[in-house]
Design an enzyme around this catalytic site. Structure first.
Site, PDB file in Angstrom:
ATOM      1  N   GLY A   1       0.826  -1.192   0.000  1.00 47.56           N
ATOM      2  CA  GLY A   1       0.000   0.000   0.000  1.00 47.56           C
ATOM      3  C   GLY A   1       0.861   1.243   0.000  1.00 47.56           C
TER       4      GLY A   1
ATOM      5  N   GLY B   1      -0.758   4.528   0.029  1.00 51.39           N
ATOM      6  CA  GLY B   1      -1.593   5.666   0.377  1.00 51.39           C
ATOM      7  C   GLY B   1      -0.978   6.389   1.551  1.00 51.39           C
TER       8      GLY B   1
ATOM      9  N   CYS C   1     -16.638   6.122   7.443  1.00 53.32           N
ATOM     10  CA  CYS C   1     -15.929   7.382   7.218  1.00 53.32           C
ATOM     11  C   CYS C   1     -16.970   8.432   6.859  1.00 53.32           C
ATOM     12  CB  CYS C   1     -14.907   7.214   6.102  1.00 53.32           C
ATOM     13  SG  CYS C   1     -13.799   8.618   5.902  1.00 53.32           S
TER      14      CYS C   1
ATOM     15  N   GLY D   1      -6.348  10.618  10.154  1.00 57.31           N
ATOM     16  CA  GLY D   1      -4.932  10.756   9.857  1.00 57.31           C
ATOM     17  C   GLY D   1      -4.052  10.775  11.087  1.00 57.31           C
TER      18      GLY D   1
ATOM     19  N   CYS E   1      -9.303  16.103  13.976  1.00 56.89           N
ATOM     20  CA  CYS E   1      -9.846  16.197  12.620  1.00 56.89           C
ATOM     21  C   CYS E   1     -10.238  17.629  12.298  1.00 56.89           C
ATOM     22  CB  CYS E   1     -11.073  15.294  12.486  1.00 56.89           C
ATOM     23  SG  CYS E   1     -11.766  15.247  10.820  1.00 56.89           S
TER      24      CYS E   1
END
Length: 428
Positions: free
Chosen positions: A8, A10, A159, A320, A353
């Site tokens: 991955g 990302g 999400c 994140g 966030c």
């Protein structure tokens, strides 16, 4: 010599590779397996979908960066992980052996679970830059011929932030074009209440987001189960708190963006003792799989149980900031194993966030992300929009340099206005 492989490229996979560089020994080899050579900044996808960003502005070619870092990049993609044999089969048939594996694939988007859902059906998505570009073309058609809009997240989604973001970004752009009065908007979500976010709310996200919906004249349906989508029409079942059918809605739309449920990718799905029934990777407190101790996982592909029972299935997001804590702990734990020590590092799983609404936004801090919490704070203001724009520029600049650092932590705690940093750190 040890072969360390990350699947991955990302957010979680790229950061994982960067942070592992400080932990591997000179004789070890670090390999990243990706689907293609490009990284794109997913949080910018809602902006791409309304034309505020172009695709090439949020994409980074990883080939040169990885080469400069001494990381082997394989862009064929992984077909299947053979965990018992410690090898990975690539899409072109090649085999990659490993001593330590980090799975950072992100999710597979389960559009097929609802008839007519997704870019191949009748709704748009902002989960991938390809989808966001497709959504922009559909938005251009909406601007030429305005009509009802339906935005939201279906059952099983985990999400929800991007759904709220895109709703309000779209609303802002429609106002700027003086088209808002011709576009009725409805928000459809599997959440039990507005602002649940898969986290049972953070601070007063319920009040803040409900207020924003009322102020912007957006109707909403919670406890919503989308049963099917046809051209210009969405069928939705609204459930009661005990799971009984309350009402059936037939929602007409000229444009719709609905976030899908996630599941594990095909390369790992169905591997006994590695994944749960949805294909997400089972890990312990050190991000390590209990049955395959040389396999770790970080990011959206990690199995996290829901906060609690809800009438309609709702998953838990991986933000994140939370992902960075997983990455740092995993890098330290692999470094320990390479030197004959047992893993000891544990991620914090805190959530910070910034949700952009086009001309304002909502920020929240959950420490830890899973309740009960030591800090449970949220706030709304124009500063959130500008902070997210600034973070995008900061993040992409650092990524292009291949900087091995926790981007979210450094920016959110060191680069914002001092008063806001205090709020984010202490909840006061």
């Amino acid at each position: 010599m040890a072969e360390i492989v990350v699947i991955g490229a990302g957010l979680s996979g790229t950061l994982m590779a960067y942070e592992l560089l400080a932990q591997v020994r000179r004789e070890d080899r670090l390999t990243v397996i990706s689907e293609g050579p490009a990284y794109h900044f997913v949080p910018s996808n809602p902006w791409v979908a309304v034309g505020w960003r172009k695709r090439d502005e949020i994409e980074i070619d990883l080939v040169d960066i990885m080469k400069r870092k001494g990381i082997r990049l394989l862009t064929q993609g992984a077909r299947r992980v053979h965990a018992s044999d410690k090898r990975i089969e690539l899409n072109d048939g090649a085999i990659v052996d490993y001593d330590y594996l980090v799975i950072a694939t992100g999710p597979e988007l389960a559009f097929d679970e609802i008839p007519g859902l997704g870019p191949q059906g009748h709704t748009q998505s902002v989960c991938h830059v390809d989808h966001a570009a497709h959504a922009k073309a559909a938005f251009d058609k909406l601007a030429e011929n305005p009509g009802p809009v339906v935005i939201g997240a279906v059952q099983g989604a985990s999400c929800f932030g991007p759904a709220y973001e895109f709703l309000f970004i779209l609303e802002t752009e429609l106002r700027r074009r003086k088209l808002r009065d011709r576009v009725p908007m409805t928000f459809v979500t599997s959440e039990p209440y507005v602002g649940h976010l898969g986290l049972d709310g953070v601070g007063d996200t319920k009040g803040l987001l409900e207020s924003e919906l009322r102020e912007k004249h957006v109707k909403w349906i919670t406890n919503a189960r989308v049963t099917s989508v046809e051209a210009g029409r969405m069928m939705v079942e609204e459930l009661t708190e005990d799971g009984a059918l309350r009402k059936t809605h037939e929602l007409p739309f000229a444009y719709s963006m609905m976030l899908p449920a996630f599941r594990g990718v095909a390369a790992v799905r169905g591997i006994e003792k590695l994944t749960n029934p949805r294909g997400f990777i089972i890990v312990d407190k050190h991000q390590r799989n209990p049955d395959f101790p040389n396999v770790f996982a970080v990011g959206v592909c990690v199995a996290i149980p829901p906060i609690g029972p809800t009438p309609v299935p709702v998953g838990v997001p991986k933000t994140g900031f939370m992902i960075e804590s997983m990455v740092t702990a995993t890098a330290m734990n692999i470094g320990a194993l390479l030197r004959g020590r047992e893993p000891a590092a544990q991620p914090t799983w805190n959530a910070i966030c910034l949700a952009d609404f086009g001309d304002s936004g909502v920020a929240f801090l959950a420490q830890p992300q899973i309740p009960p919490r030591n800090v449970n704070w949220s706030s709304k203001g124009e500063w959130v929009h500008y902070a997210k724009v600034a973070f995008e520029k900061y993040f992409l600049r650092k990524m292009r340099r291949g900087a091995p650092e926790p981007f979210y932590e450094r920016f959110l705690l060191d680069r914002l206005n001092i008063a806001k940093v205090k709020e984010l750190r202490t909840g006061t």
